[in-house]
Design an enzyme around this catalytic site. Structure first.
Site, PDB file in Angstrom:
ATOM      1  N   GLU A 126       0.826  -1.204   0.000  1.00  0.00           N
ATOM      2  CA  GLU A 126       0.000   0.000   0.000  1.00  0.00           C
ATOM      3  C   GLU A 126       0.865   1.260   0.000  1.00  0.00           C
ATOM      4  O   GLU A 126       1.953   1.274   0.580  1.00  0.00           O
ATOM      5  CB  GLU A 126      -0.912   0.001   1.239  1.00  0.00           C
ATOM      6  CG  GLU A 126      -1.711  -1.284   1.400  1.00  0.00           C
ATOM      7  CD  GLU A 126      -2.414  -1.393   2.749  1.00  0.00           C
ATOM      8  OE1 GLU A 126      -2.755  -0.341   3.327  1.00  0.00           O
ATOM      9  OE2 GLU A 126      -2.622  -2.530   3.213  1.00  0.00           O
ATOM     10  N   GLU A 153     -10.192   5.558   3.010  1.00  0.00           N
ATOM     11  CA  GLU A 153     -10.518   4.742   4.188  1.00  0.00           C
ATOM     12  C   GLU A 153     -10.508   5.628   5.425  1.00  0.00           C
ATOM     13  O   GLU A 153      -9.654   6.505   5.566  1.00  0.00           O
ATOM     14  CB  GLU A 153      -9.491   3.620   4.352  1.00  0.00           C
ATOM     15  CG  GLU A 153      -9.698   2.762   5.595  1.00  0.00           C
ATOM     16  CD  GLU A 153      -8.569   1.763   5.798  1.00  0.00           C
ATOM     17  OE1 GLU A 153      -8.543   1.110   6.863  1.00  0.00           O
ATOM     18  OE2 GLU A 153      -7.703   1.643   4.908  1.00  0.00           O
TER      19      GLU A 153
END
Length: 471
Positions: free
Chosen positions: A275, A386
């Protein structure tokens, strides 16, 4: 023994006098009760003994104060000795708590010695960060047993079709404003301090995400997403330009991020992810600046992996970019827009996963030996936002995602991802096919996708969190 002051002595004497008087009253009540229950003959006998009893009573009454006074006085003067005696048989809670805190602080300092490597130079950032220039071959990743003694790998083979992208070069972090740079052969590492680790729930969990940190087939209880994704094929990399904002995070243990996920494995305990993106995390960084970050895990965020360089994992090769440092500038509502271009891909020669920033600037790589499923390829690519919704006050958090505005507001108001691409089996950058968009709670954070000749595959996303439709 401490001395009694005049007022304190007077108070103690009054207490002693009250106790003496109380004992006399109790004695008289007891005598009266017994006399009521006696027969006439017993009363006559008692009258004969009255004079003797009165004399004895008088003597006892005069003796009681003499006996009680030193006892009462000693208890009142020496309470500390009694307390010390109790403490010897039962541990004091405050002492135990202080002991635990001392033990935690000792663990933190031991951990800091491992993470903060000796620097040849330290740069003070305007936001308070300390940037240490550490020799590249002494960075934290080389503490890993399988990497110890190694040096950064040779440059990878770039994907075919790669073009210069992004809106900026390497001067996109606040520490660059100092005008100083790290010497050749070193890398910039944001120094971790005691206060950073004290904010974490534990030393073991410092620098790690919560377990539910990727969009799954069900809605998780605390992590919420608004994402675009592709799946069902073999992927060898992903690319996107990500709009940078500074969303409001309302609780210290919540965060808001925007990133690219490269995913393989099931959504059980064997999940592998790589990520990169930007995030606002008061718990991890102690402020509300958006920061450039990386992450990885091989067991669904349980015991492996970490942010940035906080454990052995990512190997940095760039001397100008500090992972975890604040990004500047950021976008403004109805004003200037700023984005960063990120490319993650698997080097076909050595199998490592490389990270590129902006127009061809290599940041570093994740060694393939870290992974299980990702040693081969990815099975899903995911892009988007997120947040953590802790519901501490019994209702949805007001932590923002992206710009803090819904996708329908469009350019200059809502945050975006643009030029979404994948790297295929031939190490070629190709447009995404069958991009799907999904929001866990669209009344809180939503997403809208599209495609055009300038931005290719893109989407707007985000939201304010709590509102009239998201209680």
């Amino acid at each position: 023994m401490r001395e009694l002051g005049t007022l304190e002595f007077t108070s103690h004497w009054r207490l002693f006098a009250w106790m003496s008087k109380s004992m006399e009253l109790d004695c008289r009540r007891s005598q009266q009760t017994r006399s009521l229950s006696q027969c006439p003959q017993e009363q006559e006998t008692n009258r004969r003994r009255k004079s003797t009893s009165d004399m004895a009573s008088s003597s006892i009454s005069s003796i009681i104060p003499i006996v009680l006074f030193p006892l009462v006085l000693s208890c009142l003067i020496c309470p500390a000795r009694s307390s010390e005696s109790d403490g010897s048989s039962r541990p004091d809670n405050q002492t135990l708590l202080a002991g635990r805190e001392l033990q935690k602080l000792r663990k933190i300092r031991e951990h800091l010695k491992k993470m903060n490597k000796d620097a040849v130079k330290t740069i003070q950032s305007l936001d308070g960060d300390l940037i240490d220039c550490v020799p590249a071959d002494q960075q934290p990743t080389f503490d890993h047993p399988q990497l110890r003694g190694q040096k950064p790998m040779e440059l990878p083979e770039r994907p075919k079709g790669h073009e210069e992208g992004g809106m900026i070069e390497t001067s996109f972090q606040l520490w660059h404003l100092s005008g100083e740079e790290c010497p050749e052969g070193t890398i910039p590492i944001r120094r971790i301090r005691e206060e950073d680790m004290l904010r974490a729930s534990s030393v073991r969990r410092f620098g790690r995400k919560g377990i539910r940190s990727v969009r799954r087939d069900f809605t998780s209880s605390d992590h919420e997403h608004a994402v675009g994704y592709v799946s069902g094929d073999q992927y060898y990399g992903a690319k996107a330009s990500i709009n940078v904002w500074a969303p409001k995070v309302t609780k210290p243990y919540e965060f808001s991020l925007s990133q690219v996920w490269v995913i393989s494995g099931s959504f059980g305990n064997d999940l592998n992810t790589i990520e990169a993106g930007w995030q606002v995390s008061p718990e991890l960084y102690g402020d509300s600046h958006p920061r450039f970050f990386t992450y990885w895990t091989t067991d669904a965020y349980q015991t492996t992996g970490c942010y940035n360089l906080l454990c052995s994992g990512f190997i940095q090769t760039n001397s100008r970019i500090a992972i975890g440092a604040a990004i500047s500038p950021t976008s403004s509502y109805k004003g200037g827009q700023f984005d960063i271009s990120l490319l993650i891909w698997k080097d076909p020669k050595h199998g490592n996963w490389w990270l590129q920033f902006g127009s061809g600037i290599l940041v570093g790589y994740w060694p393939s030996l870290l992974f299980t499923h990702l040693r081969d390829h990815a099975t899903m690519l995911q892009f988007g936002g997120e947040t953590v919704n802790s519901r501490q006050d019994g209702f949805h958090t007001s932590t923002q995602m992206g710009s803090g505005h819904f996708s329908g507001e469009g350019f200059g108001r809502a945050s975006y991802f643009r030029n979404l691409q994948a790297v295929d089996w031939d190490n070629s950058l190709v447009p995404l096919s069958n991009l799907k968009v999904l929001a866990d709670r669209p009344n809180c954070y939503d997403i809208q996708g599209g495609i055009n000749n300038v931005w290719g595959n893109y989407f707007y996303y985000g939201g304010p969190g709590r509102n009239v439709r998201c209680p």
